[in-house]
Design an enzyme around this catalytic site. Structure first.
Site, PDB file in Angstrom:
ATOM      1  N   GLU A 149      28.399  31.821 -52.705  1.00 35.58           N
ATOM      2  CA  GLU A 149      27.352  31.024 -53.371  1.00 35.58           C
ATOM      3  C   GLU A 149      27.106  31.531 -54.794  1.00 35.58           C
ATOM      4  O   GLU A 149      26.782  30.759 -55.693  1.00 35.58           O
ATOM      5  CB  GLU A 149      26.063  31.056 -52.535  1.00 35.58           C
TER       6      GLU A 149
ATOM      7  N   GLU B 236      28.394  31.444 -42.479  1.00 31.50           N
ATOM      8  CA  GLU B 236      27.036  31.605 -41.936  1.00 31.50           C
ATOM      9  C   GLU B 236      26.875  31.036 -40.533  1.00 31.50           C
ATOM     10  O   GLU B 236      26.089  31.533 -39.730  1.00 31.50           O
ATOM     11  CB  GLU B 236      26.014  30.950 -42.876  1.00 31.50           C
TER      12      GLU B 236
END
Ligand code: 3H9
Length: 696
Positions: free
Chosen positions: A105, A125
């Protein structure tokens, strides 16, 4: 002391370096450091562009997972990444190793992205019951489109830099000298007057609502029972419908919901438990492993063949031994077929399959095992045969060779005692099919040497298995716990439940397969033989197995004979109920004087599951398993326990040990299901959980 996030000038380029070993995780201190550095660099007149790199073996591997259990501390990652994206000067990220989760990210929040060819990027995730919570669900579709974003986030599988380049997630890929190339690119940007290119300012092509509904349906099957994959779809759909800031807020709320969910707590527990399981509590950390360059496998049957393939797949040459050429030919034939299927399905390139297959050579002569570093015996479960083989190995193998038995039940110490070198012996219990299943129970004999254990764990990792260490007892961790679990599930049939009701309740609970279907898969005759071989104190009453034993007498051995508790379609292996079996169950209840009653799904699950937990606690108390997490990992990777429930012992803690104890007592009084483990009684009396008692 090195700074976690440092800053230096390289000509006109401000270089920010993150240095937080081992994997540069975004701990609170790193977030704080990066925010300060990026704000300062933005103000530094001497810097015309900014390069973010990482020291050590990898780029940032994500948020620091260990901090998720603590109260949140500012700055939160999205804030830091917004500052990166908002920087008035061009920010370049350069990736080596893996950029995962929050790490990727960060890459998405930068303005220009490059990577080493060998690097991998991913948003894993979902394996922690989470979704990317620092802009990942909003920025990824802006670069690669919603479909690719969905694939990346719902599988959680990292992709190579080449693929990332083709998807538009990375702009440039270099073969070597990453930092030098990245600096040269920064110079280029400065010379061209290129400004920041912000992903959040890009649009996402709209997609039909049907696409997202289809994805939800598919995930409801593929990731049955899991919250995070569904919320990932919601977030990506939001990215196609909302402006970035709104989408990011939507993502933040969904992330918080996932983070606070019992599912994520369970999966985070398993993340650390898996890594912990590979550590030996009482073996010095600096114990040197023995050299392991070649392996011998004895027995070319299903197990031996699977073990040989696991080694060959990891680049380790194997000598496969069996009694005669016919047995070897059969075994090698199965191996050839397995590789051919992988090639046909596109999972393996033909030349790679050939290379792997060529690593396996066959022999009927024990003398050929004289020079291998590890021998794994994988013949059938006959203790006398195993002892004879070990005595033979003792006479032919070189000094220092490790001798392992792939037994599921037998006494590893007795087998080791057939040699003059019990310190070199241990159990390596693979699960079937051995080339697929990830679990490896490393069975530690009373005399197994420390460096032999250390080598076995390293070997397990080399062949991509998850090692869990067990001490010697009948069935070790997994199979010993499985006995009472299966016993209770069979008893439920006699009391009134149907096989479909038992399996259905466990399927709903999240198990890959219910216990009756598993008994059919394993072979009812195998279960029968294993039970008969049990020592008196472990065998208990045969009554619960009345129906299973009658099915064996009728030749209904399970899936392999086309029928067991269920009938199996020869092509699809689909199970269908058999009325004659239902009648047989009812008759058995009548004969045994058991009054059949209606049993609800909650009791169906609790009876076998709490028996499993109870045995797990006995195993812990006896020191057969080192820690509760080890038991959970065995059930995750060996028995299809749902990850989002964290394994049997984590699950017991999560529902409350007092409830587990009172139900076990009740089941024992009503049905004679077995006494509670003394450890369970002690934990409830002292008001502590399993996790608290066994905390590191
Ligand atoms: C996330 O990023 C959320 C964001 O979207 C939003 C936030 C708002 N944290 O696996 P290894 C430790 S969620 C803390 O043996 P390898 C690990 O426990 C995160 N610790 O090495 C071990 O410690 P120890 C998304 C971590 O080379 C040591 O590092 N990211 C973390 O086989 C070595 O690990 C992920 O899910 C972490 N993030 O594999 C990536 N990562 O030595 C998770 C590792 O005490 N990590 N540790 O046992 C991995 O997949 C692998 O560790 C990796 C290295 C591939 C990086």
């Amino acid at each position: 002391m090195t700074e976690l996030v440092s800053y230096r000038l390289a000509g006109k380029i401000g270089v920010v370096t993150i240095d937080n070993p081992p994997v540069n995780a975004f701990s609170h201190a790193v977030r704080k450091g990066l925010l300060r550095r990026i704000l300062d660099a933005g103000q530094d007149d001497a810097a015309a562009a900014i390069l973010i790199v990482c020291a050590g073996r990898t780029f940032v591997a994500g948020a620091d997972i260990s901090e998720f259990d603590k109260p949140p501390e500012d700055p939160w990652l999205p804030e830091v990444l917004d500052a990166v994206e908002g920087c008035p000067k061009p920010v370049v990220t350069a990736v080596h190793g893996t950029a995962l989760g929050g790490g990727f990210e960060l890459v998405l929040a930068s303005h220009y992205r490059c990577a080493l060819n060998s690097a991998r990027i991913g948003l894993p995730e979902v394996h922690l019951g989470l979704l990317p919570g620092a802009g990942g669900t909003q920025r990824t579709p802006r670069l690669a489109g919603a479909e690719a974003a969905l694939e990346l986030m719902t599988t959680g599988k990292p992709i190579g830099a080449g693929k990332a380049l083709s998807l538009g997630l990375i702009d440039r890929v270099f073969d070597d000298e990453l930092e030098q190339h990245a600096l040269a690119w920064c110079e280029e940007l400065i010379d061209n007057g290129s400004g920041p290119l912000r992903v959040s300012e890009r649009s996402v092509p709209a997609l039909d609502a049907a696409f997202f509904d289809g994805a939800r349906e598919q995930l409801a099957r593929r990731a049955r029972g899991q919250l995070a994959p569904q919320k990932i779809v919601d977030c990506i759909e939001a990215a196609t419908q909302m402006p970035f800031t709104e989408g990011a807020e939507f993502e933040r709320q969904r992330f918080a919901e996932c983070l606070g969910s019992p599912q994520s707590a369970a999966m985070r527990h398993l993340f650390f438990a898996e890594r912990e399981a590979a550590k030996l509590k009482d073996v010095p950390k600096d114990t040197e492993a023995r050299e392991l360059r070649s392996v011998g496998v004895i027995g070319a049957g299903t197990m031996g063949g699977g073990i040989a393939m696991s080694c060959a797949n990891a680049g380790i040459p194997v000598k496969l031994l069996d009694v005669d050429d016919a047995a070897l030919e059969r075994g090698l034939g199965v191996i050839d077929t397995n590789y051919a299927i992988s090639v046909k399905k596109g999972r393996l390139a033909e030349d790679e399959a050939k290379r792997r297959r060529e690593r396996i050579v066959s022999t009927t002569d024990y003398a050929d095992l004289a020079d291998v570093d590890l021998v794994i015996e994988a013949v059938f479960e006959d203790p006398e045969l195993k002892k004879r083989i070990f005595a033979k190995l003792d006479s032919v193998c070189k000094a220092g060779a490790i001798l392992a038995t792939n037994t599921s039940y037998q006494d590893v110490d007795e087998i080791a005692a057939a040699t003059g070198r019990p310190g070199d012996c241990l159990g390596l219990h693979f699960f079937s099919p051995a080339n697929v299943m990830k679990l490896l129970e490393v069975v530690r004999g009373a005399k197994t040497a420390d460096d032999v254990l250390t080598t076995a764990i390293r070997f397990a990792k080399a062949i991509r298995k998850v090692p869990v260490v067990a001490r010697v007892c009948y069935g070790f961790i997994g199979n010993r716990m499985f006995n009472p679990y299966i016993r209770e599930s069979q008893q439920l049939l006699l009391e009134g439940a149907t096989p479909e009701a038992v399996d259905g309740a466990f399927y709903e609970f999240g198990m890959a397969m219910g216990p009756i279907a598993v008994s059919d898969l394993a072979g009812l005759d195998i279960g029968y033989k294993a039970r008969m071989a049990l020592p008196e104190d472990l065998r208990g009453s045969d009554v619960p197995f009345t129906v299973a034993d009658r099915l064996v007498e009728q030749g209904r051995l399970g899936q392999k004979s086309g029928a067991g508790f269920y009938n199996y379609d020869p092509k699809t292996r689909r199970a269908t109920p058999e009325p004659a079996v239902t009648a047989m169950i009812e008759e058995a209840s009548r004969e045994l004087g058991i009054e059949r009653r209606s049993i609800d799904a909650a009791e169906i699950v609790e009876r076998p599951l709490f028996a499993l937990v109870n045995e797990g606690l006995k195993i812990l108390e006896e020191g057969i398993a080192q820690r509760p997490g080890d038991v959970d990992i065995v059930y995750l990777y060996g028995y299809g326990f749902p990850a989002y429930r964290g394994g049997p012992l984590f699950y017991a803690d999560s529902i409350g040990l007092d409830k587990v104890l009172s139900r076990i007592r009740e089941f024992d009084e009503r049905f004679g299901s077995g006494k509670p483990a003394p450890l369970l009684e002690a934990l409830v009396a002292e008001g502590s959980s399993i996790a608290e008692r066994f905390a590191r």
